[in-house]
Scaffold this active site. Structure first.
Site, PDB file in Angstrom:
ATOM      1  CG  HIS A 214      -2.292  -1.264   1.357  1.00 54.03           C
ATOM      2  ND1 HIS A 214      -2.151  -1.775   2.813  1.00 54.03           N
ATOM      3  CD2 HIS A 214      -2.884  -1.310   0.399  1.00 54.03           C
ATOM      4  CE1 HIS A 214      -3.309  -2.563   2.546  1.00 54.03           C
ATOM      5  NE2 HIS A 214      -3.564  -2.955   1.155  1.00 54.03           N
TER       6      HIS A 214
ATOM      7  CE  LYS B 180     -13.166  -7.771   4.639  1.00 50.29           C
ATOM      8  NZ  LYS B 180     -12.802  -6.390   3.697  1.00 50.29           N
TER       9      LYS B 180
ATOM     10  NE  ARG C  45      -2.198  -7.663  -4.509  1.00 51.41           N
ATOM     11  CZ  ARG C  45      -2.955  -7.195  -3.460  1.00 51.41           C
ATOM     12  NH1 ARG C  45      -2.344  -8.019  -2.150  1.00 51.41           N
ATOM     13  NH2 ARG C  45      -4.518  -7.277  -3.691  1.00 51.41           N
TER      14      ARG C  45
ATOM     15  CB  SER D 276      -3.937  -7.192   4.396  1.00 53.58           C
ATOM     16  OG  SER D 276      -3.682  -5.154   4.209  1.00 53.58           O
TER      17      SER D 276
HETATM   18  P1  ADP Z   1      -9.575  -4.840  -0.268  1.00 52.57           P
HETATM   19  O1  ADP Z   1      -9.995  -4.980   1.348  1.00 52.57           O
HETATM   20  O2  ADP Z   1      -9.956  -3.281  -1.093  1.00 52.57           O
HETATM   21  O3  ADP Z   1      -8.151  -5.787  -0.840  1.00 52.57           O
HETATM   22  P2  ADP Z   1      -6.882  -3.442   0.948  1.00 52.57           P
HETATM   23  O4  ADP Z   1      -6.336  -2.991   1.886  1.00 52.57           O
HETATM   24  O5  ADP Z   1      -6.222  -4.951   1.215  1.00 52.57           O
HETATM   25  O6  ADP Z   1      -8.033  -3.582   0.489  1.00 52.57           O
HETATM   26  O7  ADP Z   1      -6.169  -3.193  -0.964  1.00 52.57           O
HETATM   27  C1  ADP Z   1      -6.964  -2.257  -0.650  1.00 52.57           C
HETATM   28  C2  ADP Z   1      -5.484  -1.804  -2.708  1.00 52.57           C
HETATM   29  O8  ADP Z   1      -4.441  -2.327  -2.157  1.00 52.57           O
HETATM   30  C3  ADP Z   1      -6.260  -1.857  -3.452  1.00 52.57           C
HETATM   31  O9  ADP Z   1      -5.907  -1.591  -4.684  1.00 52.57           O
HETATM   32  C4  ADP Z   1      -5.424  -3.935  -3.132  1.00 52.57           C
HETATM   33  O10 ADP Z   1      -4.492  -3.784  -5.036  1.00 52.57           O
HETATM   34  C5  ADP Z   1      -4.266  -2.575  -2.740  1.00 52.57           C
HETATM   35  N1  ADP Z   1      -3.116  -3.667  -2.735  1.00 52.57           N
HETATM   36  C6  ADP Z   1      -3.039  -4.134  -1.520  1.00 52.57           C
HETATM   37  N2  ADP Z   1      -1.508  -4.848  -1.514  1.00 52.57           N
HETATM   38  C7  ADP Z   1      -0.531  -4.693  -2.356  1.00 52.57           C
HETATM   39  C8  ADP Z   1       0.335  -4.516  -2.474  1.00 52.57           C
HETATM   40  N3  ADP Z   1       0.897  -5.655  -2.095  1.00 52.57           N
HETATM   41  N4  ADP Z   1       1.333  -4.254  -4.040  1.00 52.57           N
HETATM   42  C9  ADP Z   1      -0.087  -3.261  -4.413  1.00 52.57           C
HETATM   43  N5  ADP Z   1      -0.951  -2.341  -4.522  1.00 52.57           N
HETATM   44  C10 ADP Z   1      -1.752  -3.606  -2.829  1.00 52.57           C
END
Ligand code: ADP
Length: 150
Positions: free
Chosen positions: A17, A41, A90, A127
């Site tokens: 992120h 959630k 990703r 995450s």
């Molecule tokens: P969600 O619950 O919408 O999946 P996340 O917090 O997991 O929320 O992810 C938010 C955004 O960050 C999404 O666009 C996701 O693709 C991006 N994202 C998550 N992990 C990575 C990563 N390792 N590299 C780049 N983008 C990421």
């Protein structure tokens, strides 16, 4: 001013992120990291903790703001007058998932989704993996910014 929201759960903020947000501020004047609140959630970190991790990580970057929202992402965009959604990609699974959401969002509102491909060194980070490492007492510190603490 060109603004984009970067929506997600951020449970917790990861280096993946972080990388997308850092690169996002080179494209937009301001990035609003938008933490979506979904009452059905279960989260590992509270909303306040998730918000603080992000605020602390970007304490030296005034062009990164953090907000929380409920409901549809496009409705939140409209309510704060933002025309762009930033998302990270990703892998092919992310692409398929994001494609459906972006098309749906475009049907709902004239808001463009902008995608950034992950940096190679953070592309494997999610995450959910960080939460698994934490649950099993592993060293999670290499996967998250320093602001993320237990
Ligand atoms: P969600 O619950 O919408 O999946 P996340 O917090 O997991 O929320 O992810 C938010 C955004 O960050 C999404 O666009 C996701 O693709 C991006 N994202 C998550 N992990 C990575 C990563 N390792 N590299 C780049 N983008 C990421």
């Amino acid at each position: 001013m060109k603004q984009a929201i970067f929506p997600g759960s951020f449970d917790p903020l990861t280096l993946g992120h972080y990388d997308i947000i850092k690169r996002g501020v080179t494209l937009f004047d301001e990035i609003i990291v938008a933490i979506g609140v979904n009452s059905s959630k279960k989260y590992m970190f509270t909303l306040e903790e998730r918000k603080q991790f992000i605020e602390k990580a970007f304490i030296d970057e005034p062009r990164v703001k953090v907000m929380t929202y409920k409901g549809l992402t496009v409705d939140f965009c409209k309510s704060i007058n933002v025309d762009f959604i930033l998302r990270g990609l990703r892998n092919p699974a992310d692409f398929e998932f994001e494609k459906a959401i972006a098309h749906t969002n475009r049907d709902l509102a004239p808001i463009e989704t902008v995608f950034l491909l992950t940096s190679a060194n953070t592309s494997y980070i999610a995450s959910s993996i960080v939460r698994d490492v934490i649950r099993n007492n592993g060293d999670y510190t290499k996967l998250v910014p320093k602001s993320v603490t237990l």
